[in-house]
Scaffold this motif. Structure first.
Motif, PDB file in Angstrom:
ATOM      1  N   PRO A 277       0.825  -1.214   0.000  1.00  0.00           N
ATOM      2  CA  PRO A 277       0.000   0.000   0.000  1.00  0.00           C
ATOM      3  C   PRO A 277       0.857   1.260   0.000  1.00  0.00           C
ATOM      4  CG  PRO A 277      -0.839  -1.596   1.593  1.00  0.00           C
ATOM      5  CD  PRO A 277       0.486  -2.107   1.118  1.00  0.00           C
ATOM      6  N   ILE A 278       1.993   1.206   0.697  1.00  0.00           N
ATOM      7  CA  ILE A 278       2.949   2.320   0.731  1.00  0.00           C
ATOM      8  C   ILE A 278       4.327   1.742   0.421  1.00  0.00           C
ATOM      9  CG2 ILE A 278       3.972   4.164   2.116  1.00  0.00           C
ATOM     10  CD1 ILE A 278       1.437   4.150   3.815  1.00  0.00           C
ATOM     11  N   ARG A 279       4.950   2.204  -0.656  1.00  0.00           N
ATOM     12  CA  ARG A 279       6.184   1.595  -1.149  1.00  0.00           C
ATOM     13  C   ARG A 279       7.323   1.647  -0.139  1.00  0.00           C
ATOM     14  NH1 ARG A 279       8.508   4.542  -4.691  1.00  0.00           N
ATOM     15  NH2 ARG A 279       9.691   2.908  -5.754  1.00  0.00           N
ATOM     16  N   GLU A 280       7.319   2.621   0.745  1.00  0.00           N
ATOM     17  CA  GLU A 280       8.429   2.814   1.670  1.00  0.00           C
ATOM     18  C   GLU A 280       8.318   1.963   2.930  1.00  0.00           C
ATOM     19  OE1 GLU A 280       6.402   5.290   0.658  1.00  0.00           O
ATOM     20  OE2 GLU A 280       7.616   6.208  -0.933  1.00  0.00           O
ATOM     21  N   LYS A 281       7.171   1.326   3.144  1.00  0.00           N
ATOM     22  CA  LYS A 281       6.955   0.586   4.385  1.00  0.00           C
ATOM     23  C   LYS A 281       6.940  -0.918   4.144  1.00  0.00           C
ATOM     24  CE  LYS A 281       4.454   4.277   6.777  1.00  0.00           C
ATOM     25  NZ  LYS A 281       3.251   4.640   7.570  1.00  0.00           N
ATOM     26  N   TYR A 282       6.941  -1.681   5.236  1.00  0.00           N
ATOM     27  CA  TYR A 282       6.926  -3.138   5.150  1.00  0.00           C
ATOM     28  C   TYR A 282       5.535  -3.685   5.485  1.00  0.00           C
ATOM     29  CZ  TYR A 282      11.991  -2.896   4.736  1.00  0.00           C
ATOM     30  OH  TYR A 282      13.277  -2.617   4.300  1.00  0.00           O
ATOM     31  N   ASP A 283       4.528  -3.115   4.820  1.00  0.00           N
ATOM     32  CA  ASP A 283       3.161  -3.626   4.889  1.00  0.00           C
ATOM     33  C   ASP A 283       2.800  -4.176   3.518  1.00  0.00           C
ATOM     34  OD1 ASP A 283       2.785  -2.817   7.538  1.00  0.00           O
ATOM     35  OD2 ASP A 283       2.174  -0.798   6.924  1.00  0.00           O
ATOM     36  N   TYR A 284       1.987  -5.249   3.505  1.00  0.00           N
ATOM     37  CA  TYR A 284       1.749  -5.968   2.256  1.00  0.00           C
ATOM     38  C   TYR A 284       0.298  -6.409   2.111  1.00  0.00           C
ATOM     39  CZ  TYR A 284       6.804  -6.609   2.960  1.00  0.00           C
ATOM     40  OH  TYR A 284       8.138  -6.408   3.210  1.00  0.00           O
ATOM     41  N   GLN A 285      -0.050  -6.724   0.874  1.00  0.00           N
ATOM     42  CA  GLN A 285      -1.292  -7.406   0.545  1.00  0.00           C
ATOM     43  C   GLN A 285      -0.994  -8.448  -0.526  1.00  0.00           C
ATOM     44  OE1 GLN A 285      -3.511  -3.640  -0.335  1.00  0.00           O
ATOM     45  NE2 GLN A 285      -5.216  -4.676   0.678  1.00  0.00           N
ATOM     46  N   VAL A 286      -1.697  -9.574  -0.478  1.00  0.00           N
ATOM     47  CA  VAL A 286      -1.518 -10.578  -1.531  1.00  0.00           C
ATOM     48  C   VAL A 286      -2.230 -10.098  -2.791  1.00  0.00           C
ATOM     49  CG1 VAL A 286      -1.296 -12.499   0.085  1.00  0.00           C
ATOM     50  CG2 VAL A 286      -3.551 -11.896  -0.808  1.00  0.00           C
ATOM     51  N   THR A 287      -1.763 -10.563  -3.931  1.00  0.00           N
ATOM     52  CA  THR A 287      -2.324 -10.161  -5.218  1.00  0.00           C
ATOM     53  C   THR A 287      -3.044 -11.334  -5.877  1.00  0.00           C
ATOM     54  OG1 THR A 287      -0.340 -10.793  -6.446  1.00  0.00           O
ATOM     55  CG2 THR A 287      -0.415  -8.540  -5.542  1.00  0.00           C
ATOM     56  N   LYS A 288      -3.692 -11.028  -6.976  1.00  0.00           N
ATOM     57  CA  LYS A 288      -4.345 -12.070  -7.772  1.00  0.00           C
ATOM     58  C   LYS A 288      -3.317 -13.093  -8.248  1.00  0.00           C
ATOM     59  CE  LYS A 288      -7.258 -12.673 -11.887  1.00  0.00           C
ATOM     60  NZ  LYS A 288      -7.934 -11.962 -13.018  1.00  0.00           N
ATOM     61  N   ALA A 289      -2.106 -12.626  -8.534  1.00  0.00           N
ATOM     62  CA  ALA A 289      -1.033 -13.526  -8.982  1.00  0.00           C
ATOM     63  C   ALA A 289      -0.701 -14.545  -7.897  1.00  0.00           C
ATOM     64  CB  ALA A 289       0.204 -12.726  -9.353  1.00  0.00           C
ATOM     65  N   ALA A 290      -0.653 -14.108  -6.645  1.00  0.00           N
ATOM     66  CA  ALA A 290      -0.357 -15.019  -5.534  1.00  0.00           C
ATOM     67  C   ALA A 290      -1.448 -16.069  -5.407  1.00  0.00           C
ATOM     68  CB  ALA A 290      -0.214 -14.235  -4.241  1.00  0.00           C
ATOM     69  N   ARG A 291      -2.683 -15.633  -5.538  1.00  0.00           N
ATOM     70  CA  ARG A 291      -3.790 -16.587  -5.437  1.00  0.00           C
ATOM     71  C   ARG A 291      -3.742 -17.588  -6.584  1.00  0.00           C
ATOM     72  NH1 ARG A 291      -6.197 -11.830  -3.345  1.00  0.00           N
ATOM     73  NH2 ARG A 291      -6.852 -11.097  -5.399  1.00  0.00           N
ATOM     74  N   GLY A 292      -3.338 -17.123  -7.774  1.00  0.00           N
ATOM     75  CA  GLY A 292      -3.213 -18.042  -8.907  1.00  0.00           C
ATOM     76  C   GLY A 292      -2.121 -19.075  -8.691  1.00  0.00           C
ATOM     77  N   LEU A 293      -0.995 -18.640  -8.150  1.00  0.00           N
ATOM     78  CA  LEU A 293       0.109 -19.558  -7.878  1.00  0.00           C
ATOM     79  C   LEU A 293      -0.297 -20.608  -6.856  1.00  0.00           C
ATOM     80  CD1 LEU A 293       3.098 -20.363  -8.237  1.00  0.00           C
ATOM     81  CD2 LEU A 293       3.655 -18.730  -6.407  1.00  0.00           C
ATOM     82  N   VAL A 294      -0.924 -20.175  -5.774  1.00  0.00           N
ATOM     83  CA  VAL A 294      -1.350 -21.104  -4.728  1.00  0.00           C
ATOM     84  C   VAL A 294      -2.384 -22.085  -5.266  1.00  0.00           C
ATOM     85  CG1 VAL A 294      -2.645 -21.260  -2.559  1.00  0.00           C
ATOM     86  CG2 VAL A 294      -0.759 -19.631  -2.785  1.00  0.00           C
ATOM     87  N   ASP A 295      -3.292 -21.588  -6.094  1.00  0.00           N
ATOM     88  CA  ASP A 295      -4.317 -22.457  -6.664  1.00  0.00           C
ATOM     89  C   ASP A 295      -3.685 -23.573  -7.488  1.00  0.00           C
ATOM     90  OD1 ASP A 295      -7.138 -23.116  -7.378  1.00  0.00           O
ATOM     91  OD2 ASP A 295      -6.477 -22.529  -9.388  1.00  0.00           O
ATOM     92  N   HIS A 296      -2.703 -23.248  -8.299  1.00  0.00           N
ATOM     93  CA  HIS A 296      -2.019 -24.271  -9.106  1.00  0.00           C
ATOM     94  C   HIS A 296      -1.205 -25.215  -8.227  1.00  0.00           C
ATOM     95  CE1 HIS A 296      -2.525 -23.394 -13.483  1.00  0.00           C
ATOM     96  NE2 HIS A 296      -3.088 -22.313 -12.962  1.00  0.00           N
ATOM     97  N   TYR A 297      -0.566 -24.673  -7.209  1.00  0.00           N
ATOM     98  CA  TYR A 297       0.209 -25.518  -6.288  1.00  0.00           C
ATOM     99  C   TYR A 297      -0.704 -26.481  -5.548  1.00  0.00           C
ATOM    100  CZ  TYR A 297       2.589 -26.789  -1.953  1.00  0.00           C
ATOM    101  OH  TYR A 297       3.100 -27.482  -0.881  1.00  0.00           O
ATOM    102  N   ASP A 298      -1.894 -26.035  -5.166  1.00  0.00           N
ATOM    103  CA  ASP A 298      -2.828 -26.891  -4.427  1.00  0.00           C
ATOM    104  C   ASP A 298      -3.270 -28.102  -5.245  1.00  0.00           C
ATOM    105  OD1 ASP A 298      -2.743 -25.331  -2.181  1.00  0.00           O
ATOM    106  OD2 ASP A 298      -4.578 -24.204  -2.633  1.00  0.00           O
ATOM    107  N   ARG A 299      -3.196 -27.989  -6.563  1.00  0.00           N
ATOM    108  CA  ARG A 299      -3.610 -29.102  -7.422  1.00  0.00           C
ATOM    109  C   ARG A 299      -2.531 -30.171  -7.541  1.00  0.00           C
ATOM    110  NH1 ARG A 299      -5.519 -25.533 -12.627  1.00  0.00           N
ATOM    111  NH2 ARG A 299      -6.620 -23.888 -11.477  1.00  0.00           N
ATOM    112  N   ALA A 300      -1.290 -29.810  -7.195  1.00  0.00           N
ATOM    113  CA  ALA A 300      -0.173 -30.760  -7.322  1.00  0.00           C
ATOM    114  C   ALA A 300      -0.117 -31.667  -6.094  1.00  0.00           C
ATOM    115  CB  ALA A 300       1.141 -30.004  -7.473  1.00  0.00           C
ATOM    116  N   SER A 301       0.365 -32.873  -6.305  1.00  0.00           N
ATOM    117  CA  SER A 301       0.454 -33.827  -5.190  1.00  0.00           C
ATOM    118  C   SER A 301       1.606 -33.507  -4.255  1.00  0.00           C
ATOM    119  CB  SER A 301       0.596 -35.261  -5.731  1.00  0.00           C
ATOM    120  OG  SER A 301       1.758 -35.370  -6.551  1.00  0.00           O
TER     121      SER A 301
END
Length: 412
Positions: A277-301
């Motif tokens: 949210p603020i480039r200078e700080k260490y606060d974060y939010q997950v993105t659609k890309a992160a959710r896509g990666l996790v979704d594909h990983y969840d399908r793998a054994s």
């Protein structure tokens, strides 16, 4: 949890921005061998080179000076920039980190910590431990990095800011990170995705680490492992204990918890898996890309199967790339090109690195998918069909490990 232990060797990895690894890869390929002091100091010298800028300074650099150049050593420089008080010698890295197109402005390297910076390169298998020489994977990174970006570490070139990460570079970096830290990174990313849209900081993310590390230790302790890997497990257990001591404590911005988590969260910003949210700080939010990666990983054994059979499909989903499986001709040509780009003096190249470069180029340039498992199957078929086109050597376990192309791909 099969295969090797995929966890960064140590939590103490202070390099944050992935762009610095481009400079490191270039440096280790300039000399056959090096040592920690030489490499660390050469890296620092390259990225702290000063360029003379004249006022008026742009608003982005002024904002960066106000929020990031707060150490006493930069008092006069900060004042000069903020007040447009005259010409100033500004480090290359500061000009690049001030670029608002970057997802984060943190990560400036300081001369006093030169000893610590090369270790992220060794942990991601870009640099060989001990000799600090180039591993083939550093050539994969350089193969997808324009020469202008490497040159920008020597002369200021805002147009080719090397701190920016392209799609092809992101694919290589993500593979390196997962190949060497998937047993922590993927479970951690799952937990963060489960939190939804909430903003979180290093304290919240770091508090997940002890349990994840303990699970890694418990799972691998059941296996028959060589002494070196047993020692690694013991060290991971100690790191878990050290980080756990910070659990529930107020955020301080430093300490075992923050050091262990920052080396993961900040690169994820470069890769678009997290946003700030603020480039200078260490606060974060997950993105659609992160959710896509996790979704594909969840399908793998399991993680190994994911890296072998689903990595490029997952990356395509992260980047919104609509891709189809590569045709045999496309794949053959891409593999031969990659082999030529990466070949050693003996002509042989690790198959995984050939597959990584070929798969990255196919996806980002042609929107075609070539997973590592198919690379191996194709190489076997090509060798059987034409022994004069491709040859292999095996590792100590007898598995195919290195490939050599004897001529150009058919039709290339």
């Amino acid at each position: 949890m099969a295969g090797r232990i995929r966890v960064l060797d140590s939590a103490n990895r202070t390099m944050q921005r992935l762009g610095y690894l481009k400079a490191l890869a270039a440096l280790v390929n300039e000399n056959e061998t090096s040592n920690l002091e030489t490499l660390g100091k050469r890296l620092i010298a390259r990225i702290t080179k000063r360029v003379r800028l004249s006022p008026p300074f742009d608003a982005d650099l002024q904002a960066y000076a106000k929020t990031r150049l707060t150490d006493g050593a930069y008092r006069e420089l900060r004042k000069t920039i903020m007040e447009n008080a005259g010409p100033a010698g500004v480090e290359l890295q500061d000009v690049y980190l001030a670029d608002p197109s970057l997802p984060s402005s943190t990560g400036k390297l300081v001369e006093a910590n030169w000893r610590r910076y090369p270790y992220l390169g060794t942990s991601l298998e870009l640099v060989k431990k001990g000799t600090y020489s180039a591993l083939t994977r550093s050539l994969v990174l350089l193969a997808v990095t324009p020469k202008e970006e490497i040159a920008a570490f020597g002369e200021l070139d805002r147009q080719h800011n090397p701190m920016r990460i392209s799609d092809s570079q992101a694919a290589v970096f993500l593979y390196c990170l997962l190949d060497n830290d998937a047993h922590v990174s993927l479970p951690l990313l799952q937990l963060l995705v489960e939190q939804g849209e909430e903003v979180f900081d290093e304290r919240i993310a770091g508090d997940f680490l002890p349990d994840i590390l303990r699970e890694v230790v418990a799972a691998h302790s059941k296996r028959s492992l060589p002494a070196a890997e047993r020692e690694r497990l013991s060290m991971l257990g100690k790191i878990a204990v050290s980080v756990a001591k910070w659990k529930g404590k107020p955020y301080t911005g430093s300490g075992a918890r923050e050091e262990a988590i920052r080396v993961r969260l900040e690169p994820w910003c470069d890769l678009g898996l997290l946003t700030k949210p603020i480039r200078e700080k260490y606060d974060y939010q997950v993105t659609k890309a992160a959710r896509g990666l996790v979704d594909h990983y969840d399908r793998a054994s399991d993680i190994d199967k994911f890296l072998q059979e689903g990595f490029f499909a997952a990356f395509a989903a992260c980047r919104g790339i609509e891709a189809q499986p590569a045709g045999d001709g496309e794949a053959t040509e891409a593999l031969a090109r990659a082999g030529e780009a990466l070949k050693s003096t003996l002509g042989y190249t690790p198959i995984t690195d050939v597959g990584l470069l070929a798969g990255t180029r196919l996806l980002t340039e042609q929107h075609r998918i070539l997973e590592q498992s198919r690379t191996l199957d194709m190489l076997k078929a090509l060798q059987k069909k034409d022994p004069d086109f491709v040859r292999f050597t095996v590792d100590r376990m007898g598995a195919m490990a290195y490939v050599k192309f004897l001529k150009a791909a058919p039709g290339a």
